[in-house]
Design a protein around this motif. Structure first.
Motif, mmCIF file in Angstrom:
data_model
loop_
_atom_site.group_PDB
_atom_site.id
_atom_site.type_symbol
_atom_site.label_atom_id
_atom_site.label_comp_id
_atom_site.label_asym_id
_atom_site.label_seq_id
_atom_site.Cartn_x
_atom_site.Cartn_y
_atom_site.Cartn_z
ATOM 1 N N ALA A 227 0.837 -1.211 0.000
ATOM 2 C CA ALA A 227 0.000 0.000 0.000
ATOM 3 C C ALA A 227 0.864 1.250 0.000
ATOM 4 O O ALA A 227 0.615 2.196 -0.753
ATOM 5 C CB ALA A 227 -0.938 0.002 1.204
ATOM 6 N N THR A 228 1.896 1.280 0.828
ATOM 7 C CA THR A 228 2.769 2.452 0.917
ATOM 8 C C THR A 228 3.479 2.710 -0.407
ATOM 9 O O THR A 228 3.566 3.848 -0.874
ATOM 10 C CB THR A 228 3.802 2.256 2.040
ATOM 11 O OG1 THR A 228 3.102 2.086 3.271
ATOM 12 C CG2 THR A 228 4.733 3.443 2.155
ATOM 13 N N LEU A 229 3.961 1.652 -1.035
ATOM 14 C CA LEU A 229 4.667 1.808 -2.311
ATOM 15 C C LEU A 229 3.707 2.099 -3.457
ATOM 16 O O LEU A 229 4.113 2.576 -4.504
ATOM 17 C CB LEU A 229 5.490 0.554 -2.613
ATOM 18 C CG LEU A 229 6.607 0.274 -1.611
ATOM 19 C CD1 LEU A 229 7.220 -1.099 -1.870
ATOM 20 C CD2 LEU A 229 7.664 1.358 -1.633
ATOM 21 N N ASP A 230 2.433 1.819 -3.232
ATOM 22 C CA ASP A 230 1.419 2.110 -4.246
ATOM 23 C C ASP A 230 0.851 3.512 -4.077
ATOM 24 O O ASP A 230 0.018 3.947 -4.864
ATOM 25 C CB ASP A 230 0.301 1.073 -4.152
ATOM 26 C CG ASP A 230 -0.507 0.968 -5.432
ATOM 27 O OD1 ASP A 230 0.072 1.147 -6.517
ATOM 28 O OD2 ASP A 230 -1.718 0.707 -5.349
ATOM 29 N N GLY A 231 1.285 4.217 -3.022
ATOM 30 C CA GLY A 231 0.810 5.570 -2.794
ATOM 31 C C GLY A 231 -0.470 5.624 -1.977
ATOM 32 O O GLY A 231 -1.094 6.669 -1.871
ATOM 33 N N GLU A 232 -0.859 4.504 -1.387
ATOM 34 C CA GLU A 232 -2.066 4.466 -0.568
ATOM 35 C C GLU A 232 -1.694 4.590 0.903
ATOM 36 O O GLU A 232 -0.549 4.400 1.277
ATOM 37 C CB GLU A 232 -2.793 3.126 -0.763
ATOM 38 C CG GLU A 232 -3.267 2.880 -2.165
ATOM 39 C CD GLU A 232 -3.909 1.501 -2.304
ATOM 40 O OE1 GLU A 232 -4.308 0.919 -1.283
ATOM 41 O OE2 GLU A 232 -3.983 1.029 -3.438
ATOM 42 N N SER A 233 -2.696 4.899 1.698
ATOM 43 C CA SER A 233 -2.459 4.884 3.138
ATOM 44 C C SER A 233 -2.803 3.488 3.642
ATOM 45 O O SER A 233 -3.523 2.738 2.999
ATOM 46 C CB SER A 233 -3.316 5.930 3.841
ATOM 47 O OG SER A 233 -4.680 5.616 3.685
ATOM 48 N N TYR A 234 -2.276 3.158 4.783
ATOM 49 C CA TYR A 234 -2.525 1.846 5.379
ATOM 50 C C TYR A 234 -2.697 2.049 6.862
ATOM 51 O O TYR A 234 -1.823 2.614 7.513
ATOM 52 C CB TYR A 234 -1.349 0.899 5.106
ATOM 53 C CG TYR A 234 -1.570 -0.503 5.619
ATOM 54 C CD1 TYR A 234 -2.204 -1.444 4.830
ATOM 55 C CD2 TYR A 234 -1.158 -0.875 6.889
ATOM 56 C CE1 TYR A 234 -2.413 -2.735 5.284
ATOM 57 C CE2 TYR A 234 -1.366 -2.163 7.355
ATOM 58 C CZ TYR A 234 -1.997 -3.088 6.542
ATOM 59 O OH TYR A 234 -2.199 -4.355 7.006
ATOM 60 N N ARG A 235 -3.814 1.615 7.370
ATOM 61 C CA ARG A 235 -4.072 1.758 8.804
ATOM 62 C C ARG A 235 -3.726 0.465 9.513
ATOM 63 O O ARG A 235 -4.118 -0.608 9.087
ATOM 64 C CB ARG A 235 -5.535 2.088 9.057
ATOM 65 C CG ARG A 235 -5.866 3.470 8.581
ATOM 66 C CD ARG A 235 -7.212 3.846 9.054
ATOM 67 N NE ARG A 235 -7.402 5.233 8.691
ATOM 68 C CZ ARG A 235 -8.365 5.960 9.147
ATOM 69 N NH1 ARG A 235 -9.236 5.460 9.977
ATOM 70 N NH2 ARG A 235 -8.471 7.210 8.793
#
Length: 118
Positions: free
Chosen positions: A53-61
């Motif tokens: 998610a981080t490398l895809d530009g998304e946030s991750y909770r």
């Protein structure tokens, strides 16, 4: 939009996480923290999901991580963050082409800046 996760590939991300966890499990202080995780496989899967998610530009909770979240924060408090950061960067370098590894390293820099004492 350019996805660093897609460029690196899920198989390489998994290889990096597995390599990192293998090396981290040999470090005396970090191994002690990791040994407190009751179910390492779900934690490993969350690390893979987090980095994808981080490398895809998304946030991750990080929800539902009472035990493994405590381990992460213990890592920061124990001043082992630098050792873990170094191990992860070396794992990235072993599995990811340099031009992509540099970009992952930039994301790691950003994460490190957001951690108190990191």
């Amino acid at each position: 939009m350019y996805s660093l996760a897609y460029a690196i590939g899920l198989d390489r991300i998994i290889a990096v996480i597995d390599d990192f966890l293998d090396v981290a499990s040999q470090h005396p202080a970090i191994a002690a923290l990791l040994s407190r995780i009751p179910a390492p496989l779900p934690w490993r899967q969350r690390l893979v999901a987090f980095w994808y998610a981080t490398l895809d530009g998304e946030s991750y909770r990080l929800s539902n991580v009472r035990t493994d979240g405590a381990v992460l924060f213990s890592l920061v408090r124990s001043n082992e963050w630098q050792a873990a950061d170094d191990m992860l960067r070396k794992a990235i370098a072993r599995h990811v082409p340099p031009y992509l590894a540099r970009q992952w390293g930039q994301r790691l820099d950003t994460l490190g800046e957001s951690i108190p004492g990191g």
